[in-house]
Design an enzyme around this catalytic site. Sequence first.
Site, PDB file in Angstrom:
ATOM      1  N   HIS A 132       0.834  -1.207   0.000  1.00 22.47           N
ATOM      2  CA  HIS A 132       0.000   0.000   0.000  1.00 22.47           C
ATOM      3  C   HIS A 132       0.872   1.262   0.000  1.00 22.47           C
ATOM      4  O   HIS A 132       0.606   2.240  -0.700  1.00 22.47           O
ATOM      5  CB  HIS A 132      -0.914  -0.035   1.241  1.00 22.47           C
ATOM      6  CG  HIS A 132      -1.660   1.238   1.472  1.00 22.47           C
ATOM      7  ND1 HIS A 132      -1.293   2.137   2.451  1.00 22.47           N
ATOM      8  CD2 HIS A 132      -2.743   1.765   0.854  1.00 22.47           C
ATOM      9  CE1 HIS A 132      -2.130   3.162   2.432  1.00 22.47           C
ATOM     10  NE2 HIS A 132      -3.021   2.963   1.481  1.00 22.47           N
ATOM     11  N   GLU A 148       2.215   1.840  -3.398  1.00 21.35           N
ATOM     12  CA  GLU A 148       1.161   2.418  -4.252  1.00 21.35           C
ATOM     13  C   GLU A 148       1.133   3.945  -4.101  1.00 21.35           C
ATOM     14  O   GLU A 148       1.087   4.684  -5.082  1.00 21.35           O
ATOM     15  CB  GLU A 148      -0.190   1.794  -3.863  1.00 21.35           C
ATOM     16  CG  GLU A 148      -1.404   2.422  -4.522  1.00 21.35           C
ATOM     17  CD  GLU A 148      -2.479   2.751  -3.505  1.00 21.35           C
ATOM     18  OE1 GLU A 148      -2.812   3.936  -3.377  1.00 21.35           O
ATOM     19  OE2 GLU A 148      -2.988   1.829  -2.824  1.00 21.35           O
ATOM     20  N   GLU A 184      -4.086   8.276   7.395  1.00 19.73           N
ATOM     21  CA  GLU A 184      -5.016   7.314   6.782  1.00 19.73           C
ATOM     22  C   GLU A 184      -5.284   6.158   7.758  1.00 19.73           C
ATOM     23  O   GLU A 184      -6.425   5.737   7.948  1.00 19.73           O
ATOM     24  CB  GLU A 184      -4.429   6.774   5.459  1.00 19.73           C
ATOM     25  CG  GLU A 184      -5.409   5.915   4.687  1.00 19.73           C
ATOM     26  CD  GLU A 184      -4.854   5.396   3.362  1.00 19.73           C
ATOM     27  OE1 GLU A 184      -3.678   5.700   3.034  1.00 19.73           O
ATOM     28  OE2 GLU A 184      -5.591   4.675   2.657  1.00 19.73           O
TER      29      GLU A 184
END
Lengths: 437, 435
Positions: free
Chosen positions: B71, B74, B147
Amino acid sequence: MKPVKLTLRGGGTLLTLTTDKFKTELMTITLPLLHSQRTARLCRILFDTIKRGCRAYPDIMSLNAHLDDLYDANIANMYSTTGEMASAGFVCECLDKSYVPGGEDLLCGTLETLKEMIYSPLLDENGLFPEKTVELEKRNLCDNILASDNDPRIHSYQLCRDLLFEGEAYGQRLVGTVDDVMALDCRELTDFYHEFLVTSAPSFIYIGSRDVKEVKEIAEKYFGDLGGGHSQKGNTIIKKATPPMRMVEEEMAVLQGKLTIGFRSDISPEDKDLYASIIFNDIFGGSPASKLFRNVREKQSLCYYCSSSLDFFKGALFVRSGISNANKDKVINEVLAQFEDIRKGNISDYEFECAKKSLDNYYRQASDSAYALENYYRTRLISEMNTTIEEAAEKLRSVTKEDVIRAARRYEAGVCAFVRGTLSDADDNGEEGEYDE
Amino acid sequence: MNNTTREIVESSALVEKYELIHHKSGLDIYVYPKKIATTYALFATHYGSIDNKFMIEGENEHTEVPLGIAHFLEHKMFTKEDGSDSFERFSELGADANAYTSYDKTVYLFSCTSNFSECLSELIDFVTHPFFTKESVEKEQGIIGEEIGMYDDSPNNRSYYGMLEGLYHYHDIKNNVCGTVESIAKITPELLYRCHEVFYNLSNMALVVCGNVEAEEVIEIADKCLKEQKSVNIIRQKSKNEPPHAAKEKVISRMLLAKPIFDIGIKDIDVPKAPQERERRDIVMSIIADLLFSSTGALYSRLYEERLISPNPSSSYTISEDFAYTSFSGESDDPEKVYNIVKEYISKKQEEGFCETEFIRCRKVFYSSFVRGLDSADDIANELVAYIFDGYDFFDYADIISKITLEEVNDIFRSAFKPESFTLSAVYPLDEKSK
């Protein structure tokens, strides 16, 4: 794919978009109503009660099984506000008959079912909606209200709206409080149901492969008697926020703080600066090329999201972000600095062109989604705007940078709401709870 | 040197087709033309949050990386060596760009209505050209930390991962896709380059384009942007063998919310190795989940009428190469009571079996759901890439549904749901005593 609009027998409006683009058909049947909390909660309870069964399908299992037999035909409630007006009714969606093994006409079957639900509901011996069903749906709605109250993101947004639109229906919690819902009874609901059926001229929107003549026949066959002959009209208050910006803060037991800053302008949907204000929102915080994304998130790493959204039917704009408590002042100052930057005319060619292209892309893509098309034309019908999607895209293309600066100067920051997270990793007691009985 | 080869895959019943292009670079490209305004493209690698120990065939030892690195990678791919940001480039071109990471894949995507060639060139360029510095990695740790904080505040997220923790003793599926603040602090540019080198090999990736596009245009761009790459055989070290039973019967937590929520998980250990068999099991088990938990079933009706669940619970079946589970999720004042009723109901239903009428109805629902998905370019592209990495055939789905029998469904139902495979994850409000 040009929209064709006509008036139905009985005064309703039908808007048809005939296209073979989709494997589904979509039809919405709504009544335009003046929004109030009472109307919203009565519609919600009424529609949920109707969906629990009718004379032909007397319980939730048989009704849902019937819809599944129609290849999972969908009948969903709708109560959607546009400014201070609301579209209240149902969305019907099903497979186009070309894609049904056997070629069954599912749209007619779905509308027949909805007609049964609306005109032949289950009533008790006194002609009222059954108390047990109504009480259950009231409880469900209360659960939703309490869930929203406990969601810090929604709570921060609502705190901002409470102050920004004091005294206006638009700013209130959609269906009111738990007490409001619990005070509603079967008599009031049944009376509302009878009023609802004749209250306003209905709007029908159809998107699918049939031509307008066939759709008109179908709409009149199933719902020719729905609604009254006149339309309700609302008076949406559109005005600038009055400086200075007010601050409101509350605490919740979460890790991350939630920020909402609300702005208001005097730009109505009829205003010449409408399309400039749409571009202003995109430049400010509407896309990854926006000032908020690039400065608050990318340059300063202050958050995962910081974006703006515009409700141009109300002239209102909201900036929302999830941040650490410690960064609150830094983020507020940066958001307001970016706002001032635009008002001072600091919009680069890159920012301006990106916003125009992004919105052009958005409007073109809307033509590929039946739901996006329905939403566009329903909100325009209720606000009496006759602009097609293509015309709206054209108007956006003609906006200049000066227009955007002028539009931005018509906005004022009104309220900043912050929900402070009171949990740190150390005192979050959520992880401790795993145990066996 | 390889040559580019092309084949058409079509469904005459659904009036749909796409082209599979084995590109000379080693990349498989799927072009699915649709007469719409939008073109949607995604470039994906078969690499997700569970791939934390791996090596390339020929190497001697596994590389072990921190949780959340797929992640993190990404996020970091959008920054280019010249300092520019791909998001900004897509904005200049009027396209919407995004990316996401799941347990088994990382996907980069855009949708546009103009400038398709430039957008596709940009997509291929940034995904194949990594650039990381110590400073940029540290900066991203701040954004991803926020996040993670956002997800940590989500009761649904807590309940879902609680269910995976209850189901699995060892499997990495139980770890959050984003990792933790502590694990991402260990990520370095060197580790990111290593992951990119291994998993972003073209033989481990797929490019899918759906919408207003022709295959020739895509091939031309791929010819320009992609160099031939030697394929690699990635050896992913699997978690220790999972016992057949659930790791915990219950996982209970508390956080700010109004009404308790729950996720009931049922572990399925019979995961076929062959993709075709796995696809069939996926469909059969998904049908069973729907028959058990949908709003037309007796279970839902009872729970709803007794006010034990809120109106819209959800159910699903998830299967991958080495794990599978059924889940049933919703809100309830008494998750433990729901859990007990569900277990009793399943046990009783296993004796009775499902009937022909409900089975035929359920097949209609599944067929309709598949056809509805074909109205949307992004649904098609995202479904197609999932099928590609699972080794399934996209258009076989409707055909398999029509051929599955009630007997097959009942046989699998009776063997798959064992009492020891169940777990309950529940999240209660802070001020409510656990039941």
